[in-house]
Design an enzyme around this catalytic site. Structure first.
Site, PDB file in Angstrom:
ATOM      1  N   PHE A   1     -28.743 -37.957  38.970  1.00  0.00           N
ATOM      2  CA  PHE A   1     -29.102 -36.654  39.529  1.00  0.00           C
ATOM      3  C   PHE A   1     -30.499 -36.631  40.116  1.00  0.00           C
ATOM      4  CE2 PHE A   1     -31.046 -36.313  35.315  1.00  0.00           C
ATOM      5  CZ  PHE A   1     -32.251 -35.688  35.604  1.00  0.00           C
ATOM      6  N   LYS A  33     -19.759 -42.476  43.639  1.00  0.00           N
ATOM      7  CA  LYS A  33     -19.590 -41.433  42.632  1.00  0.00           C
ATOM      8  C   LYS A  33     -20.993 -40.919  42.300  1.00  0.00           C
ATOM      9  CE  LYS A  33     -19.805 -40.116  38.876  1.00  0.00           C
ATOM     10  NZ  LYS A  33     -20.549 -38.879  38.359  1.00  0.00           N
ATOM     11  N   GLU A  42     -22.695 -35.202  39.378  1.00  0.00           N
ATOM     12  CA  GLU A  42     -22.048 -33.904  39.547  1.00  0.00           C
ATOM     13  C   GLU A  42     -23.029 -32.749  39.366  1.00  0.00           C
ATOM     14  OE1 GLU A  42     -21.367 -35.229  35.235  1.00  0.00           O
ATOM     15  OE2 GLU A  42     -21.612 -36.116  37.240  1.00  0.00           O
ATOM     16  N   ARG A  43     -24.291 -33.067  38.981  1.00  0.00           N
ATOM     17  CA  ARG A  43     -25.296 -32.008  38.787  1.00  0.00           C
ATOM     18  C   ARG A  43     -25.808 -31.452  40.114  1.00  0.00           C
ATOM     19  NH1 ARG A  43     -24.539 -30.604  33.565  1.00  0.00           N
ATOM     20  NH2 ARG A  43     -24.795 -32.384  32.152  1.00  0.00           N
ATOM     21  N   SER A  94     -29.246 -43.884  32.793  1.00  0.00           N
ATOM     22  CA  SER A  94     -29.868 -44.168  31.504  1.00  0.00           C
ATOM     23  C   SER A  94     -29.414 -45.524  30.972  1.00  0.00           C
ATOM     24  CB  SER A  94     -29.499 -43.075  30.494  1.00  0.00           C
ATOM     25  OG  SER A  94     -28.111 -43.143  30.180  1.00  0.00           O
ATOM     26  N   CYS A 133     -37.326 -42.629  37.224  1.00  0.00           N
ATOM     27  CA  CYS A 133     -37.311 -43.832  36.393  1.00  0.00           C
ATOM     28  C   CYS A 133     -38.604 -44.622  36.545  1.00  0.00           C
ATOM     29  CB  CYS A 133     -36.104 -44.711  36.713  1.00  0.00           C
ATOM     30  SG  CYS A 133     -36.088 -45.362  38.390  1.00  0.00           S
ATOM     31  N   GLU A 144     -37.219 -42.602  26.095  1.00  0.00           N
ATOM     32  CA  GLU A 144     -37.550 -42.061  27.414  1.00  0.00           C
ATOM     33  C   GLU A 144     -37.454 -40.538  27.383  1.00  0.00           C
ATOM     34  OE1 GLU A 144     -36.479 -43.076  32.041  1.00  0.00           O
ATOM     35  OE2 GLU A 144     -34.839 -43.117  30.597  1.00  0.00           O
TER      36      GLU A 144
END
Length: 506
Positions: free
Chosen positions: A158, A182, A185-186, A235, A290, A392
């Site tokens: 996202f 893909k 979806e957020r 993640s 990240c 994290e």
């Protein structure tokens, strides 16, 4: 299953791009939130296994013709695509802001870094030339080719809905592959819109497909034998799952995971410059990067005290708010759940003995009281055994650890499970050289807090920040999205019959 025209109408669910058409399945959906207001702004259609398989089938059908399209013609699509991205930049960044919360100036920067990967892909004819050797043996020539894999997939996060997909599919496409994306979806709207621009640029139907969805869509991509390779950013727990599953199913995979990026501040550092750099690196994009710099390791108490004092003063001027106000420094985090998670890490640090210097747990944003905001937070006297250090946080939180020596600081970084990015602030060239040579991290900055490689290099960490052998984008992308074939050729003289040869040719 309904087909819709290209649209950004907020009353229409965000669908899937399959074989050149936007499809809405209609069986399952999920709310998409405006994180500044805390309210659902639209819905996204969630693809079933059948819908994902339709996308793979469309890509498989488009592959033979696209594979045989000359690289120069593939590159021309990317030249037109770049122009369309620049022409539609404001519209794209507005979509990012509405669904991610990213301030417009930050969204513009994200998009520009993505466009740079498209520019690199425009060099496809040069990048795919292969190698040739004449007379490797008597009248024998040999050459290597970089051939496409087939249908490949990307699963993206996202936090960079425009940039990270652009790390993947421009290079995959110019290498001759067909692609299934893909996205998260957020915040799916900008990703889908950008993919539609590829059609406008002249990409044939079925070569690029987008399926919005959740774990069902991901597992379909991982299980289907027609998918030859998977690229993932997210993640570490999910990266490990993606990598393990893809490999078990015989797929090539690169899976980029989490991070805990440290900056070492040496006693000789230009502290004012370091503070300015740390502000953006720690709090930009609400720390949802990240490569966000989340730990400052100060060598010596005097260095730490100066850092804390200057950071505290500088952070008084930080502005958090909605994406529509370009004077804001950063916006909300992505969901209410993540907001609570970030606040939980701050609470944990305090409970375990750290000192909260600047507290962002309850920011007041006028007119956006229900937004998912966390203010800039500075935490001193953090120690390695604290949960907030080990994990994290992915929020606008900068932790300070105090050490006595540079080697102690480096050992701290090298011992951490993550090895994505790091930097050192110093005026000492020898110290910088020793640091860059011996630190066990994939991307290293010298007085550069966000050492994100440019598009013609490659991006990737070490240790549990990356699963796989090849980094993302740049030269490694050519290797990831192609397979080498070496051809050795000889044409014997006509009418000459040769005897059998049983020894190794030399």
């Amino acid at each position: 299953m309904a087909s819709t025209a290209i649209t950004t109408d907020k009353t229409t669910p965000v669908g899937h791009l399959i074989n050149g058409k936007v499809i809405i399945e209609g069986s399952r959906s999920q709310d998409v939130f405006n994180p500044a207001t805390g309210e659902a702004s639209k819905q996204v259609d969630l693809a079933s296994r059948r819908t994902v398989e339709e996308a793979i089938t469309a890509a498989q059908a488009a592959y033979p013709a696209w594979r045989n399209t000359p690289p120069i013609k593939r590159a021309r699509v990317m030249f037109r695509f770049k122009e369309l991205l620049e022409k539609n930049a404001d519209r794209i960044c507005e979509m990012i802001g509405e669904e991610h919360g990213k301030i417009n100036h930050d969204a513009q920067g994200e998009l520009q870094r993505g466009i740079e990967n498209v520019e690199y892909a425009c060099a496809a004819p040069e990048l795919l030339k292969g190698e040739h050797s004449k007379n490797v043996g008597p009248n024998i020539d040999s050459w290597s080719e970089f051939q496409p894999l087939g249908v490949v997939a990307g699963i993206t996060p996202f936090n960079f809905p425009a940039m990270v997909p652009l790390w993947m599919y421009p290079m995959a496409l110019v290498c001759g592959n067909c692609f299934i994306l893909k996205p998260s979806e957020r915040d799916p709207s900008s990703t889908l819109f950008i993919a539609q621009l590829l059609q406008e640029a002249g990409l044939p139907d079925g070569v690029m497909n987008v399926v919005n969805g959740d774990k069902e869509a991901v597992d379909t991509l991982l299980d289907d034998d027609r998918i030859q390779a998977v690229s993932f950013v997210g993640s570490t727990p999910i990266a490990e799952y993606i990598y393990t599953t893809a490999n078990a199913n015989g797929k090539r995979c690169q899976a980029l995971g989490g991070a805990k990026n440290h900056a070492i501040l040496m006693p000789d550092a230009d502290m004012d410059n370091a503070v300015n750099q740390l502000l953006g690196a720690a709090f930009g994009s609400s720390g949802e990067r990240c490569m966000a710099l989340s730990v400052a390791v100060a060598v010596g108490d005097a260095t730490a005290d100066a850092l804390v004092s200057k950071m505290q003063s500088a952070m008084a001027n930080l502005k958090v708010g909605a994406h529509t106000d370009n004077s804001n420094d950063f916006g909300p985090v992505i969901t209410r759940q993540h907001q609570n998670k970030v606040v939980g890490y701050i609470n944990s640090a305090e409970e375990q003995g750290a000192e909260i210097i600047v507290d962002g747990r309850n920011p007041q944003v006028s007119g956006y009281e229900n937004g998912f905001f966390v203010g800039g937070t500075l935490i001193d006297k953090v120690t390695p055994e604290m949960q907030s250090y080990q994990e994290e946080i992915f929020g606008p939180v900068l932790q300070i650890i105090r050490v006595e020596t540079m080697q102690e600081a480096m050992d701290l970084i090298n011992d951490h499970e993550y090895g994505n990015g790091t930097c050192i602030f110093t005026r000492d060239g020898e110290a910088a050289r020793y640091f860059s040579d011996n630190i066990k991290v994939g991307m290293v900055g010298i007085n550069v807090p966000l050492p994100v490689p440019v598009a013609f290099h490659s991006f990737g960490g070490w240790k549990r920040s990356l699963f796989g052998d090849l980094h993302a984008y740049g030269p490694d992308a050519v290797r990831f999205y192609t397979k080498r074939k070496t051809v050795t050729q000889r044409w014997p003289s006509a009418g000459i019959r040769e005897g059998a040869l049983f020894s190794m040719p030399t």
